[in-house]
Design a protein around this motif. Structure first.
Motif, mmCIF file in Angstrom:
data_model
loop_
_atom_site.group_PDB
_atom_site.id
_atom_site.type_symbol
_atom_site.label_atom_id
_atom_site.label_comp_id
_atom_site.label_asym_id
_atom_site.label_seq_id
_atom_site.Cartn_x
_atom_site.Cartn_y
_atom_site.Cartn_z
ATOM 1 N N ASP A 7 0.829 -1.205 0.000
ATOM 2 C CA ASP A 7 0.000 0.000 0.000
ATOM 3 C C ASP A 7 0.864 1.255 0.000
ATOM 4 O O ASP A 7 2.000 1.238 0.484
ATOM 5 C CB ASP A 7 -0.889 -0.025 1.244
ATOM 6 C CG ASP A 7 -2.147 0.788 1.070
ATOM 7 O OD1 ASP A 7 -2.333 1.399 0.002
ATOM 8 O OD2 ASP A 7 -2.949 0.815 2.015
ATOM 9 N N VAL A 34 -8.764 -10.197 -7.093
ATOM 10 C CA VAL A 34 -9.136 -8.792 -7.289
ATOM 11 C C VAL A 34 -10.336 -8.463 -6.403
ATOM 12 O O VAL A 34 -10.359 -7.415 -5.729
ATOM 13 C CB VAL A 34 -9.442 -8.498 -8.776
ATOM 14 C CG1 VAL A 34 -9.981 -7.076 -8.942
ATOM 15 C CG2 VAL A 34 -8.201 -8.709 -9.633
ATOM 16 N N LEU A 37 -9.253 -8.117 -2.836
ATOM 17 C CA LEU A 37 -8.602 -6.826 -2.621
ATOM 18 C C LEU A 37 -9.642 -5.723 -2.460
ATOM 19 O O LEU A 37 -9.530 -4.861 -1.588
ATOM 20 C CB LEU A 37 -7.666 -6.500 -3.792
ATOM 21 C CG LEU A 37 -6.926 -5.174 -3.703
ATOM 22 C CD1 LEU A 37 -5.917 -5.186 -2.557
ATOM 23 C CD2 LEU A 37 -6.223 -4.866 -5.020
ATOM 24 N N LYS A 38 -10.692 -5.767 -3.287
ATOM 25 C CA LYS A 38 -11.721 -4.728 -3.251
ATOM 26 C C LYS A 38 -12.610 -4.814 -2.010
ATOM 27 O O LYS A 38 -13.406 -3.912 -1.763
ATOM 28 C CB LYS A 38 -12.585 -4.789 -4.510
ATOM 29 C CG LYS A 38 -11.866 -4.305 -5.749
ATOM 30 C CD LYS A 38 -12.796 -4.373 -6.934
ATOM 31 C CE LYS A 38 -12.221 -3.799 -8.180
ATOM 32 N NZ LYS A 38 -13.176 -3.856 -9.297
ATOM 33 N N PHE A 43 -9.500 0.189 -1.292
ATOM 34 C CA PHE A 43 -9.311 -0.344 -2.643
ATOM 35 C C PHE A 43 -10.634 -0.379 -3.404
ATOM 36 O O PHE A 43 -10.648 -0.216 -4.617
ATOM 37 C CB PHE A 43 -8.652 -1.724 -2.588
ATOM 38 C CG PHE A 43 -7.200 -1.638 -2.215
ATOM 39 C CD1 PHE A 43 -6.223 -1.566 -3.190
ATOM 40 C CD2 PHE A 43 -6.806 -1.602 -0.885
ATOM 41 C CE1 PHE A 43 -4.882 -1.462 -2.861
ATOM 42 C CE2 PHE A 43 -5.475 -1.501 -0.537
ATOM 43 C CZ PHE A 43 -4.511 -1.426 -1.524
ATOM 44 N N ALA A 46 -11.011 2.958 -4.963
ATOM 45 C CA ALA A 46 -9.957 3.373 -5.899
ATOM 46 C C ALA A 46 -10.548 3.643 -7.278
ATOM 47 O O ALA A 46 -11.566 3.072 -7.660
ATOM 48 C CB ALA A 46 -8.887 2.292 -5.994
ATOM 49 N N HIS A 48 -8.942 2.999 -10.176
ATOM 50 C CA HIS A 48 -8.598 1.881 -11.053
ATOM 51 C C HIS A 48 -7.940 0.760 -10.256
ATOM 52 O O HIS A 48 -7.051 1.023 -9.453
ATOM 53 C CB HIS A 48 -7.605 2.302 -12.144
ATOM 54 C CG HIS A 48 -8.014 3.517 -12.898
ATOM 55 N ND1 HIS A 48 -9.038 3.520 -13.825
ATOM 56 C CD2 HIS A 48 -7.533 4.781 -12.887
ATOM 57 C CE1 HIS A 48 -9.167 4.732 -14.337
ATOM 58 N NE2 HIS A 48 -8.273 5.514 -13.776
ATOM 59 N N ASN A 49 -8.369 -0.468 -10.500
ATOM 60 C CA ASN A 49 -7.683 -1.671 -10.029
ATOM 61 C C ASN A 49 -7.358 -2.480 -11.287
ATOM 62 O O ASN A 49 -8.113 -3.354 -11.708
ATOM 63 C CB ASN A 49 -8.565 -2.478 -9.075
ATOM 64 C CG ASN A 49 -8.627 -1.867 -7.691
ATOM 65 O OD1 ASN A 49 -7.648 -1.873 -6.964
ATOM 66 N ND2 ASN A 49 -9.773 -1.318 -7.340
ATOM 67 N N TRP A 51 -5.244 -5.100 -13.623
ATOM 68 C CA TRP A 51 -4.538 -6.346 -13.325
ATOM 69 C C TRP A 51 -4.240 -7.148 -14.579
ATOM 70 O O TRP A 51 -4.815 -6.918 -15.637
ATOM 71 C CB TRP A 51 -5.313 -7.190 -12.329
ATOM 72 C CG TRP A 51 -6.676 -7.620 -12.796
ATOM 73 C CD1 TRP A 51 -7.849 -6.927 -12.665
ATOM 74 C CD2 TRP A 51 -7.007 -8.831 -13.479
ATOM 75 N NE1 TRP A 51 -8.880 -7.635 -13.218
ATOM 76 C CE2 TRP A 51 -8.403 -8.816 -13.723
ATOM 77 C CE3 TRP A 51 -6.273 -9.931 -13.912
ATOM 78 C CZ2 TRP A 51 -9.060 -9.854 -14.373
ATOM 79 C CZ3 TRP A 51 -6.933 -10.971 -14.563
ATOM 80 C CH2 TRP A 51 -8.308 -10.923 -14.783
ATOM 81 N N ASP A 64 -9.553 -1.831 -16.245
ATOM 82 C CA ASP A 64 -10.416 -1.159 -15.268
ATOM 83 C C ASP A 64 -10.443 0.353 -15.492
ATOM 84 O O ASP A 64 -10.321 1.145 -14.569
ATOM 85 C CB ASP A 64 -9.981 -1.499 -13.835
ATOM 86 C CG ASP A 64 -11.019 -1.063 -12.801
ATOM 87 O OD1 ASP A 64 -12.214 -1.016 -13.131
ATOM 88 O OD2 ASP A 64 -10.617 -0.762 -11.653
ATOM 89 N N ILE A 88 -1.904 -6.799 -9.456
ATOM 90 C CA ILE A 88 -2.913 -5.741 -9.504
ATOM 91 C C ILE A 88 -2.238 -4.416 -9.154
ATOM 92 O O ILE A 88 -1.548 -4.325 -8.134
ATOM 93 C CB ILE A 88 -4.042 -6.011 -8.478
ATOM 94 C CG1 ILE A 88 -4.585 -7.423 -8.638
ATOM 95 C CG2 ILE A 88 -5.138 -4.954 -8.596
ATOM 96 C CD1 ILE A 88 -5.214 -7.992 -7.361
ATOM 97 N N THR A 90 -3.184 -0.557 -8.295
ATOM 98 C CA THR A 90 -4.307 0.292 -7.908
ATOM 99 C C THR A 90 -3.883 1.753 -7.989
ATOM 100 O O THR A 90 -2.780 2.110 -7.578
ATOM 101 C CB THR A 90 -4.760 -0.040 -6.479
ATOM 102 O OG1 THR A 90 -5.125 -1.431 -6.440
ATOM 103 C CG2 THR A 90 -5.937 0.813 -6.050
#
Length: 118
Positions: A7, A34, A37-38, A43, A46, A48-49, A51, A64, A88, A90
């Motif tokens: 992070d 993914v 993570l979200k 996240f 965010a 954009h993620n 990947w 994304d 990924i 972010t």
């Protein structure tokens, strides 16, 4: 599934970057990481993620909304020959467009992640 999250890697003109990833042997497993993570509030919010992963079924990527970023990740995974692993990147948009710098930042985030797992 083990998800590694790096992070607050760096920021530029208000945009903040992070990298995450973990083992994935299929598109479904990559998407599950993914999704995992979200589940983290920051996240999920965010911009954009993005990947990508090199899988037995072939390469997969998802921009994304960050056009071209998935291909940047995919190329780096191909160079490293990292199979069955999703990476990924972010980005939280900071209000200023970064132009081509955004691709350098995606590369730097992937590099930081790869350095961490090697």
């Amino acid at each position: 599934m083990a998800l590694l999250v790096l992070d607050n890697l760096f920021s530029d003109r208000g945009s903040k970057y992070a990298a995450a990833g973990g083992p994935a042997a299929s598109r479904g497993e990559a998407k599950a990481l993914v999704k995992e993570l979200k589940r983290r509030k920051a996240f999920a919010k965010a911009t954009h993620n993005t990947w990508a992963a090199l899988l037995p079924e072939g390469p997969v990527k998802d921009d994304d909304g960050e056009s071209g970023a998935g291909m940047v990740i995919l190329r780096m995974l191909e160079r490293e020959e990292l199979q069955n692993h999703v990476v990924i990147v972010t980005r939280w948009f900071g209000g200023k467009h970064l132009g081509g710098d955004r691709f350098r930042h995606v590369q730097a985030a992937v590099r930081a992640y790869l350095d961490e797992i090697r």
